[in-house]
Design a protein around this motif. Sequence first.
Motif, PDB file in Angstrom:
ATOM      1  N   GLY A 142      42.333  28.672  13.507  1.00 34.04           N
ATOM      2  CA  GLY A 142      41.046  28.462  14.229  1.00 34.04           C
ATOM      3  C   GLY A 142      40.064  27.541  13.759  1.00 34.04           C
ATOM      4  O   GLY A 142      39.351  26.793  14.398  1.00 34.04           O
ATOM      5  N   ILE A 196      41.307  24.068  15.044  1.00 36.54           N
ATOM      6  CA  ILE A 196      40.927  23.946  16.197  1.00 36.54           C
ATOM      7  C   ILE A 196      39.648  23.538  16.528  1.00 36.54           C
ATOM      8  O   ILE A 196      39.169  22.900  17.232  1.00 36.54           O
ATOM      9  CB  ILE A 196      41.377  25.265  17.025  1.00 36.54           C
ATOM     10  N   GLU A 240      39.025  26.009  22.030  1.00 34.56           N
ATOM     11  CA  GLU A 240      38.077  26.688  20.993  1.00 34.56           C
ATOM     12  C   GLU A 240      37.889  28.098  21.505  1.00 34.56           C
ATOM     13  O   GLU A 240      37.666  29.224  20.386  1.00 34.56           O
ATOM     14  CB  GLU A 240      36.897  26.015  21.053  1.00 34.56           C
ATOM     15  N   ALA A 284      40.515  30.205  19.811  1.00 28.48           N
ATOM     16  CA  ALA A 284      40.617  30.346  18.577  1.00 28.48           C
ATOM     17  C   ALA A 284      39.609  31.372  18.064  1.00 28.48           C
ATOM     18  O   ALA A 284      39.742  31.841  17.090  1.00 28.48           O
ATOM     19  CB  ALA A 284      39.985  28.893  17.843  1.00 28.48           C
TER      20      ALA A 284
END
Length: 212
Positions: free
Chosen positions: A148, A151, A198, A201
Amino acid sequence: MGLQAMIRWILPREDIFYGLIERQSVLLDEAALALAEFAKGSPAATVHETVRELEHQADAIVYEIEDQLARVFVTPIDREDIQLLATAIDDIIDYINLTARTFVLFGVPKPTPPMVEMMEVLVKMAAVLRAELPALRRHDYAKLIAAGRVIKQLEKDGDRIFRNAVSDLFHDPAIEAKVLLRDKEVLEDLELAIDKCETVAEQLKHLAVKHG
């Protein structure tokens, strides 16, 4: 231990959802790579045809997930989390298809350098998701959090490229109005796909915090 967690511990769980979500990530990776072929000289119509077929396959997986959620009593993670994650991944593929369609509808002859950069960012994000989503099956939440963060940084790169590109469009006195509108539309479609990466993520981070 909560009631739902206790039920999952006692009863067999249907892990088919992990396989379906992982298959989504494979289609996402393939769609991002197919879109990037436009930067290598592939005709827009060919790119759109390939991406559209991948988008149809992705839709079928979402329908399968919905059917399984209606049938299965015990799921490996909460039902709403499965649905939210599957929908968000599907949204990325939808936006990639939207971008490919815009190439065709607006007659984009070739991508501009910022478009190429944004497609490269999208390819990197999709590759991270394909590589790291199996960590959900393994309950390797530290890996999901790390993915995450990668990203998130890529999203910032994409946002910077987008803002600079749009600014350059409006500050170029020589650019024709129709070209400005066309290029801005493509850039916005790419930005939507990057932003949705996103979102995925953030949902993985939520699952890591929730279950880790």
